[in-house]
Structure formats: structure tokens, C-alpha cells
Design an enzyme around this catalytic site. Structure first.
Site, PDB file in Angstrom:
ATOM      1  N   HIS A  93      22.100  27.062  -8.979  1.00 31.81           N
ATOM      2  CA  HIS A  93      20.922  27.718  -8.403  1.00 31.81           C
ATOM      3  C   HIS A  93      21.397  28.745  -7.378  1.00 31.81           C
ATOM      4  O   HIS A  93      21.788  28.393  -6.274  1.00 31.81           O
ATOM      5  CB  HIS A  93      20.045  26.620  -7.762  1.00 31.81           C
ATOM      6  CG  HIS A  93      18.826  27.117  -7.075  1.00 31.81           C
ATOM      7  ND1 HIS A  93      18.064  26.314  -6.243  1.00 31.81           N
ATOM      8  CD2 HIS A  93      18.200  28.326  -7.098  1.00 31.81           C
ATOM      9  CE1 HIS A  93      17.042  27.018  -5.772  1.00 31.81           C
ATOM     10  NE2 HIS A  93      17.101  28.235  -6.272  1.00 31.81           N
ATOM     11  N   ASP A  96      12.142  21.890  -7.438  1.00 36.18           N
ATOM     12  CA  ASP A  96      13.236  21.766  -6.474  1.00 36.18           C
ATOM     13  C   ASP A  96      12.703  21.816  -5.053  1.00 36.18           C
ATOM     14  O   ASP A  96      12.125  22.823  -4.636  1.00 36.18           O
ATOM     15  CB  ASP A  96      14.223  22.923  -6.720  1.00 36.18           C
ATOM     16  CG  ASP A  96      15.473  22.845  -5.866  1.00 36.18           C
ATOM     17  OD1 ASP A  96      15.653  21.862  -5.141  1.00 36.18           O
ATOM     18  OD2 ASP A  96      16.265  23.799  -5.949  1.00 36.18           O
ATOM     19  N   GLY A  97      12.935  20.699  -4.320  1.00 32.63           N
ATOM     20  CA  GLY A  97      12.603  20.670  -2.900  1.00 32.63           C
ATOM     21  C   GLY A  97      11.592  19.596  -2.546  1.00 32.63           C
ATOM     22  O   GLY A  97      10.516  19.533  -3.144  1.00 32.63           O
ATOM     23  N   PHE A 148      17.395  24.974   2.831  1.00 35.05           N
ATOM     24  CA  PHE A 148      17.820  23.714   3.445  1.00 35.05           C
ATOM     25  C   PHE A 148      17.334  22.520   2.633  1.00 35.05           C
ATOM     26  O   PHE A 148      16.265  22.580   2.013  1.00 35.05           O
ATOM     27  CB  PHE A 148      17.256  23.599   4.872  1.00 35.05           C
ATOM     28  CG  PHE A 148      17.708  24.725   5.760  1.00 35.05           C
ATOM     29  CD1 PHE A 148      18.918  24.642   6.448  1.00 35.05           C
ATOM     30  CD2 PHE A 148      16.950  25.882   5.870  1.00 35.05           C
ATOM     31  CE1 PHE A 148      19.350  25.697   7.242  1.00 35.05           C
ATOM     32  CE2 PHE A 148      17.368  26.945   6.671  1.00 35.05           C
ATOM     33  CZ  PHE A 148      18.584  26.846   7.360  1.00 35.05           C
ATOM     34  N   MET A 188      20.810  31.148  -4.742  1.00 32.20           N
ATOM     35  CA  MET A 188      19.879  31.673  -3.734  1.00 32.20           C
ATOM     36  C   MET A 188      20.616  32.789  -3.018  1.00 32.20           C
ATOM     37  O   MET A 188      20.994  32.676  -1.842  1.00 32.20           O
ATOM     38  CB  MET A 188      19.472  30.544  -2.768  1.00 32.20           C
ATOM     39  CG  MET A 188      18.549  29.537  -3.428  1.00 32.20           C
ATOM     40  SD  MET A 188      18.464  27.977  -2.534  1.00 32.20           S
ATOM     41  CE  MET A 188      19.878  27.159  -3.259  1.00 32.20           C
ATOM     42  N   ASP A 207      23.620  24.211  -5.316  1.00 37.74           N
ATOM     43  CA  ASP A 207      22.844  25.161  -4.514  1.00 37.74           C
ATOM     44  C   ASP A 207      23.742  26.153  -3.794  1.00 37.74           C
ATOM     45  O   ASP A 207      24.415  25.803  -2.833  1.00 37.74           O
ATOM     46  CB  ASP A 207      22.022  24.399  -3.468  1.00 37.74           C
ATOM     47  CG  ASP A 207      20.823  23.723  -4.094  1.00 37.74           C
ATOM     48  OD1 ASP A 207      20.052  24.423  -4.781  1.00 37.74           O
ATOM     49  OD2 ASP A 207      20.657  22.503  -3.912  1.00 37.74           O
ATOM     50  N   SER A 257      21.088  17.198  -6.300  1.00 36.36           N
ATOM     51  CA  SER A 257      21.637  18.382  -5.632  1.00 36.36           C
ATOM     52  C   SER A 257      22.720  17.935  -4.661  1.00 36.36           C
ATOM     53  O   SER A 257      22.456  17.152  -3.741  1.00 36.36           O
ATOM     54  CB  SER A 257      20.532  19.113  -4.873  1.00 36.36           C
ATOM     55  OG  SER A 257      21.138  19.960  -3.908  1.00 36.36           O
ATOM     56  N   MET A 311      10.077  26.454  -6.871  1.00 35.27           N
ATOM     57  CA  MET A 311      10.494  25.939  -5.560  1.00 35.27           C
ATOM     58  C   MET A 311       9.312  25.243  -4.882  1.00 35.27           C
ATOM     59  O   MET A 311       8.234  25.834  -4.746  1.00 35.27           O
ATOM     60  CB  MET A 311      10.986  27.079  -4.657  1.00 35.27           C
ATOM     61  CG  MET A 311      12.317  27.695  -5.054  1.00 35.27           C
ATOM     62  SD  MET A 311      13.684  26.538  -5.276  1.00 35.27           S
ATOM     63  CE  MET A 311      13.798  25.764  -3.650  1.00 35.27           C
ATOM     64  N   HIS A 359      22.979  19.695  -9.865  1.00 34.43           N
ATOM     65  CA  HIS A 359      22.374  20.898  -9.301  1.00 34.43           C
ATOM     66  C   HIS A 359      23.250  21.427  -8.160  1.00 34.43           C
ATOM     67  O   HIS A 359      23.531  20.716  -7.197  1.00 34.43           O
ATOM     68  CB  HIS A 359      20.969  20.551  -8.793  1.00 34.43           C
ATOM     69  CG  HIS A 359      20.155  21.717  -8.375  1.00 34.43           C
ATOM     70  ND1 HIS A 359      19.507  22.548  -9.278  1.00 34.43           N
ATOM     71  CD2 HIS A 359      19.864  22.209  -7.148  1.00 34.43           C
ATOM     72  CE1 HIS A 359      18.855  23.482  -8.614  1.00 34.43           C
ATOM     73  NE2 HIS A 359      19.061  23.305  -7.316  1.00 34.43           N
ATOM     74  N   MET A 403      24.085  29.444  -1.503  1.00 32.59           N
ATOM     75  CA  MET A 403      23.316  30.234  -0.532  1.00 32.59           C
ATOM     76  C   MET A 403      24.219  31.249   0.148  1.00 32.59           C
ATOM     77  O   MET A 403      25.352  30.916   0.508  1.00 32.59           O
ATOM     78  CB  MET A 403      22.748  29.307   0.538  1.00 32.59           C
ATOM     79  CG  MET A 403      21.921  28.178  -0.035  1.00 32.59           C
ATOM     80  SD  MET A 403      21.362  27.089   1.274  1.00 32.59           S
ATOM     81  CE  MET A 403      20.481  25.870   0.294  1.00 32.59           C
TER      82      MET A 403
END
Ligand code: DX5
Ligand code: ZN
Length: 230
Positions: free
Chosen positions: A73, A179-180, A150, A75, A42, A15, A144, A40, A44
């Protein structure tokens, strides 16, 4: 558009959220050379999650510097409004959150019309039942293992139960991503629980040598997968 990875196999998706955005192309080239399978991205919106990351312009500028499959992804609260801009910018795949819509079929249809593969993501407290109906329509489930928003958070162990619950519901051509909070220890438990696609941000880009970190994560995941089969 790059081909969605339909064949079963273990894949690592760094990511870029934890990369140095001032040297993004360089950082991506490093992990690409080291064996990254997907990239990946991200996204947001400061609304669905309490943070803002980047928009389509970053995807567009990064696209000519990498051959990797762009696993995007979202979000964001309104994927119907914004997905197309990311696809035009070079995203090969879009994952949206099931929590943002009562009509996931509409979002899936829209993404199919735009020609990308489709993933659906579940927040830590969202039950698997929320996606059961639409499973036959999608290419990937993203579980997730932190609250989205974050990088660098601690892995939520309960995600492993969700992975175990989703795994038997999937067909061989469908991928299961986590993920995470993935690090050198949680990558092992996540792989043993049944994921085949592993997102890692700080465990790769937060390290002095991101390429070496990626290679080590991948080796650990491969071994865990082999042991699991043993
Ligand atoms: C979290 C993002 C993740 C994040 C992962 O909202 O969806 O992809 O970058 O970061 P790490 O691996 O540091 O937990
Ligand atoms: Zn993500």
C-alpha cells in the site's frame, strides 16, 4: 511473483505497521502460521501522509522469510518513481492512491508492465466517482476507513457507505479491501457491507498473541459473511 487472489473469498491481511520491527520476521511467521492470507505493507513517504514508515530494503529483507502475498500500500506522492523498487524487492501487488495523480492510467500501465496486480485506494473524503473510469483496469479497490498515516486510529463509519457503493461496481475477479480501525466489532460491519479483504494492524500485532487475534478476526468475518448471505 505470487498470484493475485482472484477467486471470491474472505481474506485477512495483517499490516506489519503495528508489528515489532526488531522482530519482524518472527512476527510475520506467527501470523502466517495462524492463517494470514496476504501481508499488508504500508509505505509512507512523509509527504502524501504525515509519517514515514519504511522503504524497499525492508521488503527485500523480509521476502525470504515469508511465502505470503505481499500486498503493498503506497501512501506516497510519486508511485511512478518508486513502485519499481518495491516490486524488485518482492512486492506482489501495488496499491496507489487516486489522490496523487490526474493520470491514473499511466500509473496502472507502468505497474502492469512491471508484472504486478494493481489496486487503487480512496481517502475518506474521496468520492467513488474518482475511480469509476478506471475500475475496469484494476484488480482491487482499497477503501480507507481512517486517514492514512498511522495505525491504531478509530474507524470512520462513513467508509461503510463507500463500500456499499463500490461493491456492485466490481466484477467477481476484483477484490474490495478495507483498511484502518478494524477490530473485533468493525470487522463484522465491514464484512456485512461487502468487503472481502480486511487489513488489520493493531488488532493483530498490538495484541499479546497476534496469531490468536488473527484467527478470531477471521472467524468473526467468516460468520458475518455467512449471516449476510443467509
Ligand atoms: C494506515 C495504514 C493501515 C494501518 C492500519 O495509514 O494504511 O494499513 O496499518 O492500522 P490499524 O489496523 O491499527 O488501524
Ligand atoms: Zn494500509
Amino acid at each position: 511473483m505470487r498470484e493475485f487472489p482472484r477467486e471470491p473469498g474472505l481474506r485477512i491481511a495483517p499490516s506489519i505497521l503495528s508489528a515489532d520491527f526488531g522482530r519482524l520476521a518472527e512476527h510475520v511467521a506467527e501470523v502466517e502460521a495462524a492463517g494470514a492470507d496476504l501481508l499488508h505493507l504500508d509505505v509512507m513517504d512523509g509527504h502524501f501522509v504525515p509519517n514515514i514508515s519504511f522503504g524497499p530494503v525492508v521488503v527485500e529483507k523480509l521476502r525470504p522469510h515469508s511465502k505470503l502475498f505481499f500486498d503493498t500500500h503506497l501512501m506516497i506522492t510519486d508511485p511512478l518513481k518508486h513502485a519499481e523498487a518495491f516490486i524488485r524487492a518482492g512486492s506482489d501487488h501495488i496499491t496507489f492512491h487516486i489522490e496523487v495523480t490526474d493520470q491514473p492510467e499511466r500509473v496502472i500501465d507502468h505497474l502492469r508492465e512491471l508484472g504486478v496486480s494493481v489496486g487503487v485506494s480512496l481517502n475518506p473524503t474521496t468520492p467513488v466517482s474518482a475511480i469509476e473510469r478506471i475500475l475496469p483496469l484494476i484488480d482491487m479497490v482499497l477503501v480507507m476507513s481512517v486517514w492514512p498515516g498511522f495505525g491504531g486510529q478509530e474507524f470512520i463509519e462513513g467508509a461503510l457507505d463507500k463500500v456499499r457503493a463500490v461493491r456492485p461496481l466490481l466484477k467477481p475477479h476484483q477484490r474490495l479491501e478495507i483498511d484502518g480501525g478494524i477490530d473485533f466489532s468493525t470487522v463484522v460491519s465491514a464484512t456485512q457491507a461487502g468487503v472481502d479483504t480486511i487489513v488489520a494492524g493493531s488488532a493483530i500485532f498490538g495484541q499479546a498473541d497476534p496469531g490468536a487475534a488473527l484467527a478470531r478476526l477471521k472467524a468473526l468475518a467468516m460468520r458475518a459473511r455467512e449471516d449476510g448471505r443467509g
